[in-house]
Motif scaffolding. Structure first.
Motif, PDB file in Angstrom:
ATOM      1  N   ARG A   1       0.831  -1.195   0.000  1.00  0.00           N
ATOM      2  CA  ARG A   1       0.000   0.000   0.000  1.00  0.00           C
ATOM      3  C   ARG A   1       0.872   1.253   0.000  1.00  0.00           C
ATOM      4  NH1 ARG A   1      -1.838   2.955   4.268  1.00  0.00           N
ATOM      5  NH2 ARG A   1      -3.447   4.470   3.714  1.00  0.00           N
ATOM      6  N   HIS A   2       1.919   1.260   0.842  1.00  0.00           N
ATOM      7  CA  HIS A   2       2.780   2.439   0.893  1.00  0.00           C
ATOM      8  C   HIS A   2       3.611   2.596  -0.372  1.00  0.00           C
ATOM      9  CE1 HIS A   2       1.957   2.889   5.284  1.00  0.00           C
ATOM     10  NE2 HIS A   2       2.026   4.143   4.901  1.00  0.00           N
ATOM     11  N   GLN A   3       3.985   1.458  -0.981  1.00  0.00           N
ATOM     12  CA  GLN A   3       4.700   1.569  -2.260  1.00  0.00           C
ATOM     13  C   GLN A   3       3.851   2.339  -3.257  1.00  0.00           C
ATOM     14  OE1 GLN A   3       6.070  -2.112  -3.875  1.00  0.00           O
ATOM     15  NE2 GLN A   3       7.445  -2.529  -2.170  1.00  0.00           N
ATOM     16  N   HIS A   4       2.551   1.963  -3.330  1.00  0.00           N
ATOM     17  CA  HIS A   4       1.665   2.648  -4.287  1.00  0.00           C
ATOM     18  C   HIS A   4       1.417   4.086  -3.870  1.00  0.00           C
ATOM     19  CE1 HIS A   4       0.399  -0.420  -7.255  1.00  0.00           C
ATOM     20  NE2 HIS A   4       0.948  -1.210  -6.340  1.00  0.00           N
TER      21      HIS A   4
ATOM     22  N   GLY B   1       6.801  -4.612 -11.781  1.00  0.00           N
ATOM     23  CA  GLY B   1       5.377  -4.351 -11.974  1.00  0.00           C
ATOM     24  C   GLY B   1       5.033  -2.904 -11.659  1.00  0.00           C
ATOM     25  N   ILE B   2       5.548  -2.402 -10.560  1.00  0.00           N
ATOM     26  CA  ILE B   2       5.299  -1.011 -10.177  1.00  0.00           C
ATOM     27  C   ILE B   2       5.921  -0.063 -11.197  1.00  0.00           C
ATOM     28  CG2 ILE B   2       5.987   0.754  -8.496  1.00  0.00           C
ATOM     29  CD1 ILE B   2       4.894  -0.752  -6.409  1.00  0.00           C
ATOM     30  N   ALA B   3       7.130  -0.404 -11.632  1.00  0.00           N
ATOM     31  CA  ALA B   3       7.802   0.452 -12.620  1.00  0.00           C
ATOM     32  C   ALA B   3       6.952   0.530 -13.897  1.00  0.00           C
ATOM     33  CB  ALA B   3       9.191  -0.096 -12.929  1.00  0.00           C
ATOM     34  N   ALA B   4       6.483  -0.619 -14.350  1.00  0.00           N
ATOM     35  CA  ALA B   4       5.711  -0.641 -15.602  1.00  0.00           C
ATOM     36  C   ALA B   4       4.394   0.103 -15.441  1.00  0.00           C
ATOM     37  CB  ALA B   4       5.460  -2.089 -16.022  1.00  0.00           C
TER      38      ALA B   4
ATOM     39  N   VAL C   1       5.620 -12.284 -19.587  1.00  0.00           N
ATOM     40  CA  VAL C   1       5.174 -10.904 -19.667  1.00  0.00           C
ATOM     41  C   VAL C   1       3.957 -10.839 -20.578  1.00  0.00           C
ATOM     42  CG1 VAL C   1       5.789  -8.580 -20.422  1.00  0.00           C
ATOM     43  CG2 VAL C   1       7.518 -10.034 -19.343  1.00  0.00           C
ATOM     44  N   GLU C   2       2.853 -10.284 -20.020  1.00  0.00           N
ATOM     45  CA  GLU C   2       1.651 -10.070 -20.835  1.00  0.00           C
ATOM     46  C   GLU C   2       1.316  -8.600 -20.747  1.00  0.00           C
ATOM     47  OE1 GLU C   2      -1.955 -12.443 -20.165  1.00  0.00           O
ATOM     48  OE2 GLU C   2      -0.559 -13.868 -19.251  1.00  0.00           O
ATOM     49  N   GLY C   3       1.565  -7.859 -21.822  1.00  0.00           N
ATOM     50  CA  GLY C   3       1.364  -6.416 -21.759  1.00  0.00           C
ATOM     51  C   GLY C   3       2.288  -5.841 -20.718  1.00  0.00           C
ATOM     52  N   LEU C   4       1.700  -5.209 -19.663  1.00  0.00           N
ATOM     53  CA  LEU C   4       2.530  -4.642 -18.602  1.00  0.00           C
ATOM     54  C   LEU C   4       2.509  -5.522 -17.367  1.00  0.00           C
ATOM     55  CD1 LEU C   4       1.708  -0.841 -18.942  1.00  0.00           C
ATOM     56  CD2 LEU C   4       3.608  -2.125 -19.910  1.00  0.00           C
TER      57      LEU C   4
END
Lengths: 253, 328
Positions: free
Chosen positions: A173-176, A200-203, A242-245
């Motif tokens: 949650r804090h990452q987001h 995932g967060i980077a993408a 990898v599927e899309g992002l």
């Protein structure tokens, strides 16, 4: 528009080449994620780009000025730098730590001018820290502390923000929450370069991904262009689909 | 409350200085002290106040203030509440060169030799550390250099004491190492004043950077602090102020740790805002401690430095054991 332009930067320390002929540009209006395994030279590249360590070759310019010759104060007016989080030396109140972001504007703690006060109040507000302003920083959680550091970077009102692994030790949650702060900083006209380990967060958040391995920049482009199973295998040595992002890491190679 | 801290400490210091003029082997009444301070009263009172008690009390205050200020600034620089002039080996090196001057009997040649020796020792240590500060980015390295300097100085002093030619020079050296402001005159004060004032001015000029260092070296550089300049300024300022203090009173420890420790919670733990109150409080502590030394009914007067260590060393251990945040 403010731009950090790095051209053929090489950093050698004790005979080891930490950054090897790296070039990239990053400017206001974009959120760039710097990706790469441990020891790829990400932190050294950032430090050399900002002029904090001397390069063996190449140049870096910030808003047109060579960062090696830029005074620390002038540099700080153009780019806020958040190194990997370290504990604070003293249990200072949140408001004071955020006010330190105004250092390059000549602010002294306890004697802030009107512009400094406004910037600090705005930064506290935008990071959701208004209620915690008078708390001692050693009573905060890791997530709250990360927001304090971003608030101090925003208080500096520099056009560019460079953050080294700002979400490494945070819960999802804090990452987001932190990445949303960075995103809204960029949407308001700033530019951010962020070292991330969560692909995932980077993408999801970045406009552009900068991939590093062995001191070299091996790819530079939008997530759609550069994110692939082959890239993850080459850069990180992992088996992934990898599927899309969306990224699913299945194991190490 | 916080706003009253500095004025309150100043008031308390003025009262303590006045009390130092009142108290002693022959207690004077307040009215006689006031008259003597104003230049009136009889000649005997004027001598007691102007030549004995006031310079001694002012010397204690100046020494304390210089050590408290140096301690607060070094703690800000090294981000460690246990730092003080002793940690960087500045006091020890200053004492060592003073002991040299005593050993070789240079002191008998000229009364200024002893202060000059102490100050040159402090500047020697300061220069060494300043040189290292330009070359390295690590605060831990600076501390370790200080430990090395202090150990070397301690060994040299022990060696000189072993070799002391007669009991008189031995007792001189011991006096110097223990620290005291007995028999100080306004001349002594004036001689160290330029070093004390210069060092304190440099430390005050560097105070904004001390706040920035709360974030750690790298982040402080990131918000626009020139790290090398900051280190050189603090080391130089602390060296000059400490050298001046040692030249006046010999080695007096721990006051540079205790005063900032008491002040810090009152100023939101900001090193910059802790400087002035730490200096005044440390001066006040030494003035009061020196009054205590004079009033204590012992055969030989206790040394101020011994009393400071008796109170200060346990406090040092207590602070060390109760540290919450650990950095570096």
């Amino acid at each position: 528009m403010t731009e950090l332009a790095v051209r053929a930067l090489t950093v050698v320390r004790d005979g080891a080449t930490l950054v090897d002929d790296a070039s990239f540009r990053f400017r206001t209006g974009e959120l760039v994620a710097l990706l790469g395994p441990n020891g790829a030279g990400k932190t050294t590249l950032l430090r050399a780009a900002l002029g904090l360590v001397p390069p063996a070759g190449g140049t870096a310019t910030l808003a047109g000025d060579d960062t090696q010759r830029l005074s620390p104060r002038k540099r700080a007016r153009q780019a806020s730098y958040l190194p990997q989080l370290r504990p604070l030396a003293w249990p200072s109140p949140v408001r004071d730590v955020v006010a330190l972001g105004r250092f390059s504007h000549g602010a002294a703690l306890g004697r802030l001018g009107d512009a400094d006060r406004r910037a600090v109040a705005g930064a506290l507000e935008s990071c959701g820290l208004a209620a915690l302003a008078d708390r001692a920083t050693d009573t905060l959680s890791g997530g709250e502390l990360a927001r304090v550091h971003f608030a101090r970077a925003f208080a500096a009102e520099a056009p560019l923000l460079i953050a080294d692994e700002p979400v490494a030790a945070l819960d999802p949650r804090h990452q987001h929450r932190v990445m949303e702060l960075v995103r809204s900083f960029v949407d308001k006209g700033g530019g951010a370069l962020v070292v991330l380990h969560d692909i995932g967060i980077a993408a999801r958040f970045a406009d552009r991904l900068l991939w590093m391995r062995g001191g070299r920049v091996v790819a530079d482009g939008t997530p759609a262009e550069t994110l692939s199973a082959e890239r993850l295998a080459e850069v990180y040595g992992v088996r992934a689909s990898v599927e899309g992002l969306r990224v699913q890491i299945e194991g190490s190679l | 409350m916080t706003r009253l801290l500095t004025p309150g400490l100043l008031l308390a210091s003025a009262l303590a200085l006045f009390a130092a003029c009142l108290l002693g082997s022959t207690p004077l009444e307040a009215s006689r002290v006031v008259a003597a301070l104003a230049g009136g009263a009889d000649a005997g009172d004027r001598i007691v106040v102007w030549s004995i008690r006031l310079p001694r009390a002012l010397a204690a205050f100046c020494v304390g203030a210089a050590l408290g200020l140096s301690g607060a600034a070094l703690q800000g620089l090294l981000r460690n509440p246990l730092a003080e002039p002793g940690v960087l080996g500045v006091s020890a090196t200053a004492s060592m060169t003073a002991t040299f001057a005593l050993y070789y009997g240079l002191v008998a040649m000229n009364p200024w030799v002893l202060p000059v020796a102490a100050i040159s020792g402090a500047i020697l240590a300061t220069a060494l550390i300043a040189l290292a500060a330009v070359r390295t980015t690590s605060v831990v390295t600076l501390i370790l250099i200080g430990v090395g300097l202090a150990s070397f100085a301690g060994a040299m002093m022990s060696l000189l004491m072993n070799l002391a030619p007669n009991p008189f020079s031995l007792s001189d050296m011991v006096n110097w190492m223990l620290g005291s402001v007995a028999n100080r005159s306004f001349d002594d004060l004036l001689f160290s004043a330029p070093f004390l004032a210069g060092g304190c001015a440099i430390l005050f000029a560097s105070r904004r950077g001390l706040s920035a260092l709360t974030l750690g070296d790298e982040a402080a550089g990131g918000i626009g602090l020139d790290l090398r300049r900051q280190r050189v300024l603090v080391v130089l300022g602390a060296g000059l102020a400490t050298g001046g203090a040692v030249s006046l009173a010999g080695a007096i420890g721990f006051v540079g740790i205790i005063a900032p420790h008491i002040v810090r919670p009152w100023v939101d733990h900001d090193p910059a805002r802790s400087l002035l109150p730490s200096a005044i409080l440390a001066g006040l502590i030494l003035v009061v401690a020196d009054i205590g030394v004079r009033l204590m009914p012992t055969a030989n007067e206790l040394k101020l430095g011994v009393v400071a260590a008796l109170v200060g060393a346990p406090a040092f251990v207590w602070i060390a054991m109760h540290r919450r945040t650990v950095v570096d």
